[in-house]
Design a protein around this motif. Structure first.
Motif, PDB file in Angstrom:
ATOM      1  N   GLN A 123      38.957  87.958  25.642  1.00 34.69           N
ATOM      2  CA  GLN A 123      38.424  86.765  24.981  1.00 34.69           C
ATOM      3  C   GLN A 123      37.829  85.762  25.949  1.00 34.69           C
ATOM      4  O   GLN A 123      37.096  84.866  25.538  1.00 34.69           O
ATOM      5  CB  GLN A 123      39.522  86.112  24.133  1.00 34.69           C
ATOM      6  N   SER A 124      38.143  85.869  27.227  1.00 33.80           N
ATOM      7  CA  SER A 124      37.507  84.997  28.224  1.00 33.80           C
ATOM      8  C   SER A 124      36.257  85.645  28.795  1.00 33.80           C
ATOM      9  O   SER A 124      35.293  84.954  29.152  1.00 33.80           O
ATOM     10  CB  SER A 124      38.496  84.681  29.352  1.00 33.80           C
ATOM     11  N   ALA A 125      36.260  86.977  28.878  1.00 36.11           N
ATOM     12  CA  ALA A 125      35.131  87.670  29.495  1.00 36.11           C
ATOM     13  C   ALA A 125      33.889  87.669  28.625  1.00 36.11           C
ATOM     14  O   ALA A 125      32.770  87.845  29.124  1.00 36.11           O
ATOM     15  CB  ALA A 125      35.540  89.115  29.817  1.00 36.11           C
ATOM     16  N   LYS A 158      27.659  90.317  29.551  1.00 35.38           N
ATOM     17  CA  LYS A 158      28.919  90.969  29.226  1.00 35.38           C
ATOM     18  C   LYS A 158      28.921  91.321  27.752  1.00 35.38           C
ATOM     19  O   LYS A 158      28.865  90.428  26.883  1.00 35.38           O
ATOM     20  CB  LYS A 158      30.103  90.037  29.550  1.00 35.38           C
ATOM     21  N   ARG A 159      28.982  92.612  27.462  1.00 32.36           N
ATOM     22  CA  ARG A 159      29.048  93.083  26.080  1.00 32.36           C
ATOM     23  C   ARG A 159      30.197  94.059  25.954  1.00 32.36           C
ATOM     24  O   ARG A 159      30.318  94.995  26.755  1.00 32.36           O
ATOM     25  CB  ARG A 159      27.732  93.762  25.669  1.00 32.36           C
ATOM     26  N   LEU A 160      31.080  93.790  24.956  1.00 28.58           N
ATOM     27  CA  LEU A 160      32.206  94.700  24.756  1.00 28.58           C
ATOM     28  C   LEU A 160      31.767  96.027  24.173  1.00 28.58           C
ATOM     29  O   LEU A 160      32.385  97.064  24.412  1.00 28.58           O
ATOM     30  CB  LEU A 160      33.251  94.049  23.838  1.00 28.58           C
ATOM     31  N   ASP A 161      30.655  96.006  23.393  1.00 27.44           N
ATOM     32  CA  ASP A 161      30.113  97.238  22.822  1.00 27.44           C
ATOM     33  C   ASP A 161      29.116  97.825  23.810  1.00 27.44           C
ATOM     34  O   ASP A 161      27.940  97.472  23.835  1.00 27.44           O
ATOM     35  CB  ASP A 161      29.442  96.953  21.475  1.00 27.44           C
ATOM     36  N   THR A 162      29.581  98.719  24.670  1.00 25.80           N
ATOM     37  CA  THR A 162      28.719  99.282  25.720  1.00 25.80           C
ATOM     38  C   THR A 162      27.669 100.226  25.151  1.00 25.80           C
ATOM     39  O   THR A 162      26.702 100.570  25.840  1.00 25.80           O
ATOM     40  CB  THR A 162      29.576 100.034  26.752  1.00 25.80           C
ATOM     41  N   ALA A 215      19.526  97.602  24.091  1.00 22.93           N
ATOM     42  CA  ALA A 215      19.003  96.342  24.627  1.00 22.93           C
ATOM     43  C   ALA A 215      18.384  95.497  23.530  1.00 22.93           C
ATOM     44  O   ALA A 215      18.292  94.274  23.649  1.00 22.93           O
ATOM     45  CB  ALA A 215      17.979  96.632  25.718  1.00 22.93           C
ATOM     46  N   ASN A 216      17.899  96.134  22.466  1.00 27.69           N
ATOM     47  CA  ASN A 216      17.319  95.362  21.368  1.00 27.69           C
ATOM     48  C   ASN A 216      18.359  94.485  20.669  1.00 27.69           C
ATOM     49  O   ASN A 216      18.023  93.532  19.986  1.00 27.69           O
ATOM     50  CB  ASN A 216      16.675  96.302  20.335  1.00 27.69           C
ATOM     51  N   GLU A 217      19.636  94.844  20.826  1.00 28.35           N
ATOM     52  CA  GLU A 217      20.705  94.069  20.220  1.00 28.35           C
ATOM     53  C   GLU A 217      21.194  92.960  21.143  1.00 28.35           C
ATOM     54  O   GLU A 217      22.224  92.340  20.892  1.00 28.35           O
ATOM     55  CB  GLU A 217      21.875  94.997  19.833  1.00 28.35           C
ATOM     56  N   GLY A 218      20.469  92.713  22.209  1.00 29.47           N
ATOM     57  CA  GLY A 218      20.828  91.629  23.115  1.00 29.47           C
ATOM     58  C   GLY A 218      21.409  92.138  24.414  1.00 29.47           C
ATOM     59  O   GLY A 218      21.867  93.281  24.521  1.00 29.47           O
ATOM     60  N   LEU A 219      21.368  91.254  25.428  1.00 23.45           N
ATOM     61  CA  LEU A 219      21.902  91.622  26.741  1.00 23.45           C
ATOM     62  C   LEU A 219      23.210  90.909  27.037  1.00 23.45           C
ATOM     63  O   LEU A 219      23.641  90.842  28.181  1.00 23.45           O
ATOM     64  CB  LEU A 219      20.875  91.278  27.836  1.00 23.45           C
ATOM     65  N   GLY A 220      23.850  90.323  26.044  1.00 22.02           N
ATOM     66  CA  GLY A 220      25.106  89.630  26.277  1.00 22.02           C
ATOM     67  C   GLY A 220      24.931  88.223  26.808  1.00 22.02           C
ATOM     68  O   GLY A 220      25.791  87.724  27.539  1.00 22.02           O
ATOM     69  N   LEU A 221      23.815  87.568  26.445  1.00 20.45           N
ATOM     70  CA  LEU A 221      23.574  86.202  26.910  1.00 20.45           C
ATOM     71  C   LEU A 221      23.867  85.155  25.844  1.00 20.45           C
ATOM     72  O   LEU A 221      23.919  83.963  26.141  1.00 20.45           O
ATOM     73  CB  LEU A 221      22.111  86.051  27.371  1.00 20.45           C
ATOM     74  N   GLY A 222      24.044  85.571  24.601  1.00 23.41           N
ATOM     75  CA  GLY A 222      24.213  84.607  23.505  1.00 23.41           C
ATOM     76  C   GLY A 222      25.433  83.725  23.684  1.00 23.41           C
ATOM     77  O   GLY A 222      25.345  82.494  23.634  1.00 23.41           O
ATOM     78  N   LEU A 223      26.615  84.340  23.908  1.00 24.49           N
ATOM     79  CA  LEU A 223      27.828  83.549  24.062  1.00 24.49           C
ATOM     80  C   LEU A 223      27.842  82.791  25.377  1.00 24.49           C
ATOM     81  O   LEU A 223      28.453  81.716  25.476  1.00 24.49           O
ATOM     82  CB  LEU A 223      29.055  84.458  23.960  1.00 24.49           C
ATOM     83  N   LEU A 280      34.937  74.230  22.646  1.00 22.90           N
ATOM     84  CA  LEU A 280      34.654  75.546  22.065  1.00 22.90           C
ATOM     85  C   LEU A 280      35.942  76.347  22.036  1.00 22.90           C
ATOM     86  O   LEU A 280      36.673  76.396  23.032  1.00 22.90           O
ATOM     87  CB  LEU A 280      33.583  76.268  22.887  1.00 22.90           C
ATOM     88  N   GLY A 281      36.248  76.956  20.891  1.00 20.48           N
ATOM     89  CA  GLY A 281      37.453  77.755  20.770  1.00 20.48           C
ATOM     90  C   GLY A 281      37.168  79.083  20.097  1.00 20.48           C
ATOM     91  O   GLY A 281      36.136  79.260  19.439  1.00 20.48           O
ATOM     92  N   VAL A 282      38.101  80.031  20.259  1.00 18.17           N
ATOM     93  CA  VAL A 282      37.932  81.352  19.662  1.00 18.17           C
ATOM     94  C   VAL A 282      39.305  81.854  19.223  1.00 18.17           C
ATOM     95  O   VAL A 282      40.315  81.624  19.893  1.00 18.17           O
ATOM     96  CB  VAL A 282      37.275  82.327  20.663  1.00 18.17           C
ATOM     97  N   TRP A 283      39.343  82.478  18.040  1.00 12.21           N
ATOM     98  CA  TRP A 283      40.507  83.217  17.558  1.00 12.21           C
ATOM     99  C   TRP A 283      40.031  84.588  17.144  1.00 12.21           C
ATOM    100  O   TRP A 283      38.966  84.736  16.526  1.00 12.21           O
ATOM    101  CB  TRP A 283      41.132  82.513  16.359  1.00 12.21           C
ATOM    102  N   SER A 284      40.801  85.601  17.471  1.00  6.42           N
ATOM    103  CA  SER A 284      40.393  86.951  17.095  1.00  6.42           C
ATOM    104  C   SER A 284      41.605  87.861  17.033  1.00  6.42           C
ATOM    105  O   SER A 284      42.599  87.662  17.751  1.00  6.42           O
ATOM    106  CB  SER A 284      39.369  87.502  18.097  1.00  6.42           C
ATOM    107  N   GLU A 285      41.514  88.832  16.154  1.00  4.73           N
ATOM    108  CA  GLU A 285      42.536  89.860  16.028  1.00  4.73           C
ATOM    109  C   GLU A 285      41.834  91.192  15.813  1.00  4.73           C
ATOM    110  O   GLU A 285      40.978  91.301  14.921  1.00  4.73           O
ATOM    111  CB  GLU A 285      43.482  89.544  14.873  1.00  4.73           C
ATOM    112  N   VAL A 286      42.189  92.154  16.632  1.00  5.34           N
ATOM    113  CA  VAL A 286      41.528  93.460  16.574  1.00  5.34           C
ATOM    114  C   VAL A 286      41.741  94.078  15.203  1.00  5.34           C
ATOM    115  O   VAL A 286      42.856  94.149  14.698  1.00  5.34           O
ATOM    116  CB  VAL A 286      42.073  94.379  17.689  1.00  5.34           C
ATOM    117  N   GLY A 287      40.644  94.504  14.583  1.00  6.99           N
ATOM    118  CA  GLY A 287      40.701  95.141  13.284  1.00  6.99           C
ATOM    119  C   GLY A 287      40.602  94.184  12.109  1.00  6.99           C
ATOM    120  O   GLY A 287      40.398  94.628  10.982  1.00  6.99           O
TER     121      GLY A 287
END
Length: 735
Positions: free
Chosen positions: A532-534, A540-544, A548-556, A570-577
């Motif tokens: 969640q920090s990376a 940096k994209r978790l979906d390797t 490239a058309n879906e972005g280069l990981g610059l949005g966040l 800025l905050g984030v909450w997430s749970e896998v699944g």
């Protein structure tokens, strides 16, 4: 007196009564008035006899009660005397002196031990003795050992004052080294019980124990002083030596035979050699004046040097007007400090050299960063030129294409170009956010101003993936830069759509104290806690597996830097699944006015409304100029092309026409910019609708266009926005 003797027999009594009756009857029948008076007297006599009999009975009853009361009184007196004797016997058995005073402070009783040590008191200890007389006799007794500073009168007055306290306890010293403990206790009726306890043995034992402890404490103090690594000497109020340790003799080089009880301070000071040098504003005279001064002494601290030794002297006064002097050998510390000072000088010189080197490196880095920013801006502008031309060419081909395969290929090509455009935009945003000269347009605005356009824009992307996008409207006013806040929310929504394979994306606003928390929820794959920090790092994209058309990981990364520069947490909450939620807190500035119903406007241009327009297009890039011309002409618009500002002015002068619309590139090369060309054209031809085409996204250009009341179309050029501008201009001309 009875007419019938009770001792007679019943027959005799009846006989007498019969005779009395006959006599009375005879008098009634034959008697005269005198006889009537006699009868009345008889009646009175009978009544008196009855009353006398009643009084006699009452008197006899009263006499019986009196006899009983006298008996009870005698019994009570006997019991009282017995209780008094028992009480006297009881208090006599008490091992302490006992006396009882009534509420009026008069003596009631005492035992034989009370005031036994005061021989002159025995003659006065009688019931009725007042408490003040008792205290006065005690104060004047020869057996009382008064303190040296106190008289009998003062002791008596102090004792009477103590008597007013609810509970009193004190010790009294007698002659012959004897002690009494006197205590007073109040009774329930306000009287006073005085107890006198002989505590001579306790006082003597306590004195012996105190002497023993004092001797033990003296030995402990001596052992402690000898154990110290400091030299210590103790002086009394007359500046005479009363204690010391062996270390002081070694440090001050004073012979041991000079350190004796009673040695004067000034004599010891004279024993110090002339080679002793004082520091910190202290000298021999000042030191001696401090030691000989009467009254409390303030702490002093200084250093003396002799030969190769440095001593730290510390002096402090004591409560009994004496003082203590300690002496510490600080030679090693001062030598180390000198070496540290010299080493510090060397290190400071080295730090200064390194600082200068770092300043040079920092200046070089800043120049490199500025050069990088300029390069990114220039490169982005140069890249956006052919991208805009390519997109416009593809749009022109797509409008005329009839084959489904060709249209699919053109759509993919346009998607690829759009992806490249987004990457360039992201690089530009990163470059701007890293620059120090970035300024924000902070102002109050309604959140619906950014949420409503985003709903129209992002719903298409969500529907293309089969997702439901729900953006809940808000009536809150916030304080921020609207363009950057819109970019932050857009990136968060785009990111949520990208990583949500199915389900929905929800955007809403909650009040969070004095701020509005914009929340973007999704039902996507979720983010592991360790990642969640990376996710906020560049590229940096978790979906390797994403393209490239879906972005280069610059949005966040852009979101994180923009929020940091704007001061929006800025905050984030997430749970896998289950999904994720990104939150941005923006300061609240009030409530917005109710939103007006937007007027219906076409989602795509109406080509017939644009037919017959004359457009002056000034663009220094040939490919982009040709692409815009082809696209606009396909809508029935007449285009006059020019490469730069001088060519455009010459062309208008030669043709002698006034165009309906101006499409001007902002960067036209050396000479005149697009806005300057607009001003030159309007000065000669009057006001003409104009749109500036540029890749420059700076607030300055936006403000310039806003001031001139002209449109700003950013590169790569959006055909939809261009068509809407031409359509609205054509409608305005038609009206």
């Amino acid at each position: 007196m009875s007419l019938i003797n009770p001792a007679d027999s019943l027959e005799r009594q009846n006989e007498k009564l019969m005779k009395i009756t006959q006599a009375l009857m005879s008098r009634v029948e034959y008697g005269t008035a005198q006889s009537n008076a006699a009868y009345a007297q008889f009646e009175r006599a009978a009544l008196l006899e009855k009353r006398v009999r009643e009084r006699t009975l009452e008197l006899e009853s009263t006499l019986e009660l009196l006899h009983d009361s006298n008996a009870a009184l005698a019994k009570a007196h006997t019991e009282t005397e017995a209780a008094r004797r028992n009480l006297a016997d009881a208090i006599e058995t008490v091992s302490e002196g006992f006396a009882l005073f009534d509420p009026e402070d008069n003596l009631v009783m005492s035992n034989s031990r009370f005031c036994r040590d005061f021989r002159n008191m025995q003659a006065y200890l009688k019931p009725g003795l007042s408490f003040e007389e008792y205290v006065r006799h005690i104060a004047e007794s020869a057996q009382l050992a008064l303190p040296t500073e106190e008289t009998a009168d003062s002791w008596c007055a102090r004792r009477i004052r103590r008597h007013k306290d609810h509970h009193v306890m004190f010790n009294v010293e007698l002659t012959g080294d004897r002690w009494l403990q006197v205590s007073e206790h109040r009774t329930s009726n306000g009287g006073t019980v005085v107890l006198q306890t002989d505590v001579t043995d306790i006082m003597r034992m306590e004195r012996q124990e105190r002497a023993r402890l004092k001797d033990k404490q003296t030995r402990m103090i001596r052992a402690t002083l000898d154990h110290l690594n400091q030299g210590v000497c103790v002086f009394d109020e007359n500046a005479q030596l009363v204690g010391w340790n062996q270390k002081i003799s070694h440090l001050l080089s004073v012979p041991v035979r000079r350190l004796t009880i009673g040695a004067s301070f000034d004599g010891l000071l004279e024993r110090l050699g002339d080679d002793v040098r004082f520091s910190r504003g202290m000298d021999r005279v000042s030191f001696l004046r401090w030691a000989m001064a009467k009254g409390p002494k303030f702490p002093i601290s200084f250093e003396v040097k002799r030969e190769n030794m440095t001593l730290q002297i510390f002096g402090r006064g004591m409560p009994d007007q004496g003082f203590v002097i300690s002496c510490t050998d600080v030679t090693a510390e001062r030598e180390a400090a000198q070496k540290l000072y010299e080493l510090n000088e060397i290190l400071e010189q080295r730090v200064m050299e390194r600082t200068l080197e770092l300043e040079d490196a920092l200046s070089a880095a800043e120049r490199a960063n500025a050069s990088k920013s300029r390069f990114v801006a220039a490169a982005s502008h140069d890249l956006l030129q052919p991208l805009s031309a390519a997109k416009l060419f593809i749009s022109s081909l797509a409008d005329n294409a009839t084959c489904q395969n060709d249209m699919a290929v053109l759509a993919k090509a346009e998607t690829a170009l759009t992806g490249a455009e987004q990457i360039i935009d992201a690089l530009l945003d990163i470059s701007k956010l890293e620059s120090d000269g970035l300024s924000f347009d902070i102002r109050r605005f309604a959140l619906r101003e950014i949420l409503s356009p985003l709903r129209d824009e992002m719903t298409i992307h969500a529907n293309s993936k089969g997702l439901e996008l729900c953006i809940v409207d808000s009536n809150l006013m916030v304080e921020s830069d609207p363009s950057y806040l819109r970019r932050i929310v857009r990136n968060l929504i785009s990111n949520a759509i990208r990583y949500t394979p199915k389900g929905r994306v929800l955007v809403g606003v909650r009040r969070n104290g004095g701020s509005a928390r914009i929340e973007v929820w999704d039902t996507g794959v979720g983010i592991p806690e360790e990642d969640q920090s990376a996710i906020f790092e560049e590229f940096k994209r978790l979906d390797t597996k994403a393209s490239a058309n879906e972005g280069l990981g610059l949005g966040l990364a852009i979101v994180e830097r923009a929020c940091a520069r704007l001061g929006h947490p800025l905050g984030v909450w997430s749970e896998v699944g289950r999904g994720s939620c990104f939150m941005v807190n923006v300061p609240v500035a009030g409530e917005a006015e109710p939103a007006l119903t937007p007027s219906n406007r076409p989602t795509r241009p109406v080509g017939l409304a644009q037919s017959g327009l004359i457009v002056l297009l000034v663009e220094n890039d040939p490919q982009l100029r040709r692409a815009i011309s082809i696209l606009v002409e396909s809508w029935g618009v007449n285009v006059i092309e020019a490469e730069d500002a001088p060519s455009a002015l010459d062309l208008l002068s030669v043709l002698q026409i006034s165009p309906d619309v101006l499409l001007l590139d902002y960067q036209l090369g050396p000479g005149m910019s697009g806005t300057e060309l607009y001003c030159a054209v309007t000065d000669s031809l009057g006001r003409i609708p104009c749109a500036i085409i540029s890749a420059d996204r700076s607030p300055e250009l936006r403000q310039t266009c806003k001031t001139l009341d002209i449109e700003l179309l950013l590169k790569p050029l959006d055909r939809q926005k261009l068509a809407q501008f031409l359509d609205s201009t054509a409608r305005a001309i038609a009206l």
